[in-house]
Design a protein around this motif. Structure first.
Motif, PDB file in Angstrom:
ATOM      1  N   PHE A 319       0.921  -0.961  -0.086  1.00 42.61           N
ATOM      2  CA  PHE A 319      -0.236  -0.092   0.119  1.00 42.61           C
ATOM      3  C   PHE A 319       1.346   1.260   0.053  1.00 42.61           C
ATOM      4  CE2 PHE A 319       0.839  -0.905   4.868  1.00 42.61           C
ATOM      5  CZ  PHE A 319       1.237   0.446   4.691  1.00 42.61           C
ATOM      6  N   ASN A 320       2.110   1.100   0.459  1.00 43.44           N
ATOM      7  CA  ASN A 320       2.873   2.025   0.522  1.00 43.44           C
ATOM      8  C   ASN A 320       3.460   2.639  -0.667  1.00 43.44           C
ATOM      9  OD1 ASN A 320       5.219   4.341   0.960  1.00 43.44           O
ATOM     10  ND2 ASN A 320       4.862   3.696   2.978  1.00 43.44           N
ATOM     11  N   PRO A 321       3.640   4.473  -1.022  1.00 39.39           N
ATOM     12  CA  PRO A 321       3.659   4.429  -2.948  1.00 39.39           C
ATOM     13  C   PRO A 321       5.144   4.314  -2.856  1.00 39.39           C
ATOM     14  CG  PRO A 321       2.285   6.044  -1.788  1.00 39.39           C
ATOM     15  CD  PRO A 321       2.632   5.185  -0.826  1.00 39.39           C
ATOM     16  N   ASN A 322       5.724   5.264  -1.501  1.00 42.32           N
ATOM     17  CA  ASN A 322       7.800   5.368  -1.597  1.00 42.32           C
ATOM     18  C   ASN A 322       8.060   4.162  -1.828  1.00 42.32           C
ATOM     19  OD1 ASN A 322       6.821   7.997  -0.783  1.00 42.32           O
ATOM     20  ND2 ASN A 322       6.121   7.912   1.176  1.00 42.32           N
ATOM     21  N   LEU A 323       7.218   2.986  -0.926  1.00 47.12           N
ATOM     22  CA  LEU A 323       7.636   1.492  -1.078  1.00 47.12           C
ATOM     23  C   LEU A 323       8.051   1.230  -2.769  1.00 47.12           C
ATOM     24  CD1 LEU A 323       7.952   0.965   2.582  1.00 47.12           C
ATOM     25  CD2 LEU A 323      10.156   0.502   1.927  1.00 47.12           C
ATOM     26  N   LYS A 324       6.715   0.955  -2.714  1.00 43.79           N
ATOM     27  CA  LYS A 324       5.848  -0.090  -3.663  1.00 43.79           C
ATOM     28  C   LYS A 324       7.470  -0.338  -4.716  1.00 43.79           C
ATOM     29  CE  LYS A 324       1.787  -1.783  -5.660  1.00 43.79           C
ATOM     30  NZ  LYS A 324       0.640  -0.589  -5.776  1.00 43.79           N
ATOM     31  N   ASN A 325       7.454   0.588  -4.874  1.00 40.75           N
ATOM     32  CA  ASN A 325       9.409   0.120  -6.321  1.00 40.75           C
ATOM     33  C   ASN A 325      10.144   0.342  -5.328  1.00 40.75           C
ATOM     34  OD1 ASN A 325       7.144  -0.248  -8.303  1.00 40.75           O
ATOM     35  ND2 ASN A 325       6.386   1.833  -8.245  1.00 40.75           N
ATOM     36  N   ALA A 326      10.626   0.750  -4.238  1.00 37.29           N
ATOM     37  CA  ALA A 326      12.124   1.561  -3.775  1.00 37.29           C
ATOM     38  C   ALA A 326      12.987  -0.312  -4.223  1.00 37.29           C
ATOM     39  CB  ALA A 326      11.488   1.836  -2.826  1.00 37.29           C
ATOM     40  N   LYS A 327      13.934   0.159  -3.506  1.00 29.67           N
ATOM     41  CA  LYS A 327      14.511  -1.476  -3.165  1.00 29.67           C
ATOM     42  C   LYS A 327      15.275  -1.364  -2.096  1.00 29.67           C
ATOM     43  CE  LYS A 327      19.060  -4.450  -4.398  1.00 29.67           C
ATOM     44  NZ  LYS A 327      18.496  -5.171  -3.924  1.00 29.67           N
ATOM     45  N   VAL A 328      14.609  -2.053  -1.348  1.00 33.90           N
ATOM     46  CA  VAL A 328      15.140  -1.927   0.657  1.00 33.90           C
ATOM     47  C   VAL A 328      16.458  -2.742   0.652  1.00 33.90           C
ATOM     48  CG1 VAL A 328      14.084  -2.359   3.099  1.00 33.90           C
ATOM     49  CG2 VAL A 328      12.300  -1.230   0.775  1.00 33.90           C
ATOM     50  N   ASP A 329      17.214  -2.440   0.977  1.00 38.17           N
ATOM     51  CA  ASP A 329      18.484  -2.895   1.717  1.00 38.17           C
ATOM     52  C   ASP A 329      17.944  -3.932   3.130  1.00 38.17           C
ATOM     53  OD1 ASP A 329      20.210  -5.071   2.037  1.00 38.17           O
ATOM     54  OD2 ASP A 329      22.047  -3.431   1.655  1.00 38.17           O
ATOM     55  N   LEU A 330      17.466  -4.649   3.626  1.00 28.98           N
ATOM     56  CA  LEU A 330      16.990  -5.533   4.467  1.00 28.98           C
ATOM     57  C   LEU A 330      17.957  -6.252   6.057  1.00 28.98           C
ATOM     58  CD1 LEU A 330      14.028  -7.949   3.703  1.00 28.98           C
ATOM     59  CD2 LEU A 330      13.684  -5.429   4.704  1.00 28.98           C
ATOM     60  N   SER A 331      19.033  -6.131   5.224  1.00 25.31           N
ATOM     61  CA  SER A 331      20.056  -6.633   6.107  1.00 25.31           C
ATOM     62  C   SER A 331      21.135  -5.221   6.376  1.00 25.31           C
ATOM     63  CB  SER A 331      21.580  -6.600   5.270  1.00 25.31           C
ATOM     64  OG  SER A 331      21.948  -5.621   4.801  1.00 25.31           O
ATOM     65  N   LYS A 332      20.435  -4.191   6.751  1.00 26.55           N
ATOM     66  CA  LYS A 332      20.969  -2.817   7.110  1.00 26.55           C
ATOM     67  C   LYS A 332      19.023  -2.241   7.833  1.00 26.55           C
ATOM     68  CE  LYS A 332      23.935  -1.332   3.882  1.00 26.55           C
ATOM     69  NZ  LYS A 332      23.927  -0.022   3.245  1.00 26.55           N
ATOM     70  N   THR A 333      18.767  -3.033   8.060  1.00 28.79           N
ATOM     71  CA  THR A 333      17.161  -2.251   9.056  1.00 28.79           C
ATOM     72  C   THR A 333      17.636  -2.919  10.686  1.00 28.79           C
ATOM     73  OG1 THR A 333      15.396  -4.544   8.038  1.00 28.79           O
ATOM     74  CG2 THR A 333      16.156  -2.343   6.688  1.00 28.79           C
ATOM     75  N   PHE A 334      17.971  -3.851  10.148  1.00 32.65           N
ATOM     76  CA  PHE A 334      17.894  -4.897  12.243  1.00 32.65           C
ATOM     77  C   PHE A 334      20.098  -5.626  12.141  1.00 32.65           C
ATOM     78  CE2 PHE A 334      17.825  -8.105   9.100  1.00 32.65           C
ATOM     79  CZ  PHE A 334      17.821  -9.019   9.973  1.00 32.65           C
ATOM     80  N   THR A 335      20.290  -5.228  13.109  1.00 29.47           N
ATOM     81  CA  THR A 335      21.899  -5.855  13.880  1.00 29.47           C
ATOM     82  C   THR A 335      21.464  -7.449  14.537  1.00 29.47           C
ATOM     83  OG1 THR A 335      23.912  -5.735  14.348  1.00 29.47           O
ATOM     84  CG2 THR A 335      22.232  -4.256  14.974  1.00 29.47           C
ATOM     85  N   THR A 336      22.072  -8.560  15.126  1.00 29.53           N
ATOM     86  CA  THR A 336      22.230  -8.854  15.545  1.00 29.53           C
ATOM     87  C   THR A 336      23.056  -9.335  16.243  1.00 29.53           C
ATOM     88  OG1 THR A 336      22.659 -11.060  14.476  1.00 29.53           O
ATOM     89  CG2 THR A 336      19.809 -10.949  14.840  1.00 29.53           C
ATOM     90  N   GLU A 337      24.670  -8.331  16.519  1.00 30.09           N
ATOM     91  CA  GLU A 337      24.943  -8.440  16.769  1.00 30.09           C
ATOM     92  C   GLU A 337      25.409  -8.361  18.327  1.00 30.09           C
ATOM     93  OE1 GLU A 337      29.062  -5.830  17.125  1.00 30.09           O
ATOM     94  OE2 GLU A 337      27.971  -5.531  15.562  1.00 30.09           O
ATOM     95  N   PHE A 338      24.199  -7.789  18.988  1.00 30.63           N
ATOM     96  CA  PHE A 338      24.569  -7.294  20.396  1.00 30.63           C
ATOM     97  C   PHE A 338      23.252  -7.805  21.061  1.00 30.63           C
ATOM     98  CE2 PHE A 338      24.759  -3.287  17.835  1.00 30.63           C
ATOM     99  CZ  PHE A 338      26.624  -3.039  17.999  1.00 30.63           C
ATOM    100  N   VAL A 339      22.588  -8.989  20.175  1.00 30.48           N
ATOM    101  CA  VAL A 339      21.634  -9.682  21.441  1.00 30.48           C
ATOM    102  C   VAL A 339      22.385 -11.025  21.443  1.00 30.48           C
ATOM    103  CG1 VAL A 339      19.088  -8.514  21.106  1.00 30.48           C
ATOM    104  CG2 VAL A 339      20.027 -10.139  18.957  1.00 30.48           C
ATOM    105  N   GLU A 340      23.430 -11.599  20.201  1.00 26.88           N
ATOM    106  CA  GLU A 340      24.145 -11.938  20.070  1.00 26.88           C
ATOM    107  C   GLU A 340      24.756 -12.169  21.194  1.00 26.88           C
ATOM    108  OE1 GLU A 340      22.925 -15.566  18.994  1.00 26.88           O
ATOM    109  OE2 GLU A 340      21.533 -15.065  16.585  1.00 26.88           O
ATOM    110  N   LYS A 341      25.683 -11.392  21.714  1.00 29.73           N
ATOM    111  CA  LYS A 341      26.610 -10.940  22.335  1.00 29.73           C
ATOM    112  C   LYS A 341      25.831 -11.739  24.084  1.00 29.73           C
ATOM    113  CE  LYS A 341      30.419  -8.574  20.139  1.00 29.73           C
ATOM    114  NZ  LYS A 341      31.298  -7.510  20.141  1.00 29.73           N
ATOM    115  N   ALA A 342      24.762 -10.852  24.314  1.00 28.38           N
ATOM    116  CA  ALA A 342      24.028 -10.851  25.132  1.00 28.38           C
ATOM    117  C   ALA A 342      23.295 -12.016  25.568  1.00 28.38           C
ATOM    118  CB  ALA A 342      22.673 -10.192  25.301  1.00 28.38           C
ATOM    119  N   LYS A 343      22.933 -13.420  24.819  1.00 26.82           N
ATOM    120  CA  LYS A 343      22.547 -14.002  24.807  1.00 26.82           C
ATOM    121  C   LYS A 343      23.789 -15.186  25.157  1.00 26.82           C
ATOM    122  CE  LYS A 343      21.079 -15.880  21.197  1.00 26.82           C
ATOM    123  NZ  LYS A 343      20.181 -17.318  20.347  1.00 26.82           N
ATOM    124  N   GLY A 344      25.394 -14.694  24.900  1.00 23.13           N
ATOM    125  CA  GLY A 344      26.646 -15.809  25.044  1.00 23.13           C
ATOM    126  C   GLY A 344      26.708 -15.094  26.539  1.00 23.13           C
TER     127      GLY A 344
END
Length: 344
Positions: A319-344
């Motif tokens: 539904f979002n015209p800004n996103l509809k035809n845009a390329k989104v790099d999902l890998s840059k929208t989150f990181t697990t670096e810190f929670v993985e360390k927290a779990k360890g």
């Protein structure tokens, strides 16, 4: 999305008041004891979907980790997002989907702790309109409550409509906030239904003011309504700030992961007892029931669900015209670096 200029002006004025009320006038990066200071804006501190923020403070985990956190609140996630983008706060507790929306607008923001794998949202229909709204295909011509225009409740309402053949210009989203303002709008008939969370949901059902049309408080409900896991509540921050303050971000991640683990091993009643008394506006019993209904949405480790980002992207692009035809790099929208360390 709400205009960054318009929303920013509102947010700055509200933030100024909140700063005075909470004694947060000192904008220094360290407290007197040398621990890092971080301001976090929450899209509604009393909402159960954002409960880990206040609960972490109440459990003393921020202090245990050596970070001085000041929690501020805004009624809608879109306003909390604006506070982050404008630099008034270092972190936001809000919906992950804003990170995608901001990326296509040139802002790099990422989720560093993922609190949930379901939205925790409920589409409520007023008792008076229950006969007219049996599914999202009946949204046509209706006025539907959302926390704010450009908020995640606005996003999800539009998806439900479009997915059932109703155009986003065929119904009217109405910004009514949450809690008493949402309930009043429902009672007065200015909305026929709307999307909200606990404890508002529990209070509406208790007062028999409305019924549940779509329940997305569980992973199963999320999958049924949205086609997969939908990561929502999270701590998200500007990527540049994260990269420049990794020690501080790690402390925050450690604290939040401790809280998520604590939540998974304690009863709703025990959790309710830790929260501020005024959050239980319908009484402690009803508040505990609200927590019980929403608990399934939370992760136990803060890790992003594997299929979550792609589900969010698909929903927003519908539904979002800004996103509809845009390329989104999902890998840059989150990181697990810190929670993985927290779990360890």
């Amino acid at each position: 999305m709400t205009s960054a200029v318009g929303a920013g002006a509102v947010t700055l004025s509200v933030l100024a008041g909140l700063t005075l009320l909470s004694g947060c006038g000192d904008s220094g990066s360290t407290s007197k004891d040398g621990s890092p200071k971080v301001k976090i804006m929450v899209g509604g501190l009393d909402k159960v979907i954002y409960m880990p923020a206040m609960l972490t403070e109440r459990l003393g985990y921020f202090k245990d980790e050596g970070v001085d956190v000041q929690l501020l609140t805004e009624p809608a996630g879109v306003q909390a997002e604006t506070a982050l983008v404008s630099g008034d706060v270092q972190g936001t507790v809000g919906f992950y989907d804003h990170t995608l929306d901001l990326q296509v607008k040139g802002k790099q923001v990422e989720s560093v702790v993922q609190f949930s794998h379901a939205p925790g949202e409920v589409e409520i229909v007023s008792t008076k309109a229950a006969g007219d709204i049996k599914s999202p295909k009946d949204f046509k011509g209706k006025q539907l409550g959302v926390t704010g225009l450009g908020s995640s409740t606005d996003f999800l309402t539009k998806y439900l409509a479009v997915n059932d053949g109703v155009g986003i210009d065929e119904f009217t989203p109405v910004a009514v906030g949450a809690g008493q303002t949402f309930i009043a709008a429902l009672q007065q008939g200015s909305i026929q239904g709307g999307m909200t969370t606990d404890p508002t949901v529990a209070n509406i059902l208790d007062k028999k003011l409305g019924t549940v049309l779509i329940d997305m408080r569980t992973p199963e409900g999320s999958k049924q309504a949205l086609g997969g896991a939908y990561p929502s509540s999270s701590l998200y921050m500007n990527t540049d700030w994260v990269n420049g303050h990794k020690d501080t971000v790690q402390k925050l991640a450690n604290a939040f992961v401790k809280t998520l683990k604590w939540m998974s091993t304690h009863s709703p009643e025990e959790i309710a007892a830790k929260m501020p008394a005024d959050y239980a506006q319908g009484g402690q019993k009803l508040y505990a029931e609200a927590i019980k209904s929403t608990l399934p949405m939370f992760t136990t480790d803060g890790v992003m669900p594997a299929d979550g980002p792609s589900t969010v992207e698909r929903v927003l692009k519908s539904f979002n015209p800004n996103l509809k035809n845009a390329k989104v790099d999902l890998s840059k929208t989150f990181t697990t670096e810190f929670v993985e360390k927290a779990k360890g």
